[in-house]
Design a protein around this motif. Structure first.
Motif, PDB file in Angstrom:
ATOM      1  N   ARG A  88      -1.930 -47.759  14.480  1.00 41.70           N
ATOM      2  CA  ARG A  88      -0.959 -48.239  13.404  1.00 41.70           C
ATOM      3  C   ARG A  88      -0.706 -49.604  13.387  1.00 41.70           C
ATOM      4  NH1 ARG A  88       4.485 -44.527  12.831  1.00 41.70           N
ATOM      5  NH2 ARG A  88       2.698 -43.245  11.738  1.00 41.70           N
ATOM      6  N   ASP A  89      -0.731 -50.369  14.487  1.00 45.04           N
ATOM      7  CA  ASP A  89      -0.345 -51.609  14.606  1.00 45.04           C
ATOM      8  C   ASP A  89      -1.289 -52.221  15.823  1.00 45.04           C
ATOM      9  OD1 ASP A  89       0.946 -54.089  13.798  1.00 45.04           O
ATOM     10  OD2 ASP A  89       2.480 -53.864  15.381  1.00 45.04           O
ATOM     11  N   SER A 105       5.668 -50.815  14.787  1.00 47.87           N
ATOM     12  CA  SER A 105       4.823 -52.071  15.150  1.00 47.87           C
ATOM     13  C   SER A 105       4.956 -51.970  16.904  1.00 47.87           C
ATOM     14  CB  SER A 105       5.534 -53.385  14.827  1.00 47.87           C
ATOM     15  OG  SER A 105       6.893 -53.307  15.390  1.00 47.87           O
ATOM     16  N   ASP A 110      -1.230 -56.201  18.210  1.00 51.19           N
ATOM     17  CA  ASP A 110      -0.970 -57.716  18.463  1.00 51.19           C
ATOM     18  C   ASP A 110      -1.302 -58.002  19.632  1.00 51.19           C
ATOM     19  OD1 ASP A 110       1.265 -56.787  19.936  1.00 51.19           O
ATOM     20  OD2 ASP A 110       2.806 -57.230  18.812  1.00 51.19           O
TER      21      ASP A 110
END
Length: 232
Positions: A162-163, A209, A165
């Motif tokens: 989904r996310d 997130s 980083d």
């Protein structure tokens, strides 16, 4: 002078017996207190449900203990059940140190409140992610995922990202596995910057997130309030 028995033998001292009132059943609260303080006697009877959950220092139970139901979840140092244990309903085992019971033990076993077989309770290493996906019972499926481990389950069945980083440990991923009949399994994959070990942390399925998920793990309801110098 000591009285001598016939044949010149000194009478043996009898083992101390519990006071007469201790032959009476005790309340669940008193039963927990006596057991955790190592003051329970053999054959103690507890009325109703005996909750010993979270007693990490508990290593044994009194022999011939009787109760209606028994919760030993989280008792990591309790590795065996006592002789003569009598439980009329069920035993909650999740997170305890019990790894096996004798064949034909006759106890009803639970894991996180879900009735399970010996196979599920003690042989999780033989369970596969594909086996779990075939389970229709939602609650049992959740137990099986926990028994297998989130990391292994994710490795075996895959997931949707989904996310993603980066933090000081490297790339983070918010990964989920959808189910038609249950909420999605959502996990945050993070890498420990000091050891390089990947940690799989379960988070609520509404996370959008990596930062929001990391904030939730750290105890922040509002991700805007979460500004760590180091996230691991």
């Amino acid at each position: 002078m000591l009285n001598m028995m016939s044949g010149g033998r000194i009478p043996k001292k009898r083992s101390p017996q519990p006071p007469q009132e201790n032959h009476q059943p005790v309340s669940p609260q008193m039963g927990r207190k006596l057991i955790l303080e190592h003051r329970a006697w053999e054959g103690i009877r507890v009325l109703g449900h005996l909750d010993l959950s979270g007693a990490t220092e508990l290593c044994n139970l009194p022999e011939n203990l009787t109760c209606e139901s028994l919760d030993i979840s989280g008792c990591v140092n309790l590795t065996h059940l006592p002789q003569g244990l009598h439980v009329t309903r069920w035993i909650e085992l999740a997170g305890s140190g019990i790894t096996s019971l004798g064949v034909g033990h006759g106890f009803v076993l639970r894991w996180r409140g879900v009735e399970v077989s010996d196979y599920i309770a003690f042989e999780s290493q033989s369970i596969t992610g594909q086996d779990i996906l075939k389970i229709e019972n939602v609650e049992l499926r959740r137990v099986l995922i926990e028994r297998l481990g989130y990391e292994t389950f994710l490795q075996q069945v895959g997931g949707l990202v989904r996310d993603r980083d980066k933090d000081v440990g490297g790339e983070r991923q918010l990964v989920y596995i959808p189910f038609e009949d249950d909420e999605a399994l959502m996990v945050l994959k993070v890498t420990c910057p000091s050891t390089g070990h990947i940690h799989i942390l379960r988070v609520p399925p509404q996370m959008q997130s990596c930062h929001q998920a990391a904030a939730w793990v750290a105890g922040f309801n509002n991700p805007d309030d979460y500004h760590p110098l180091i996230e691991a």
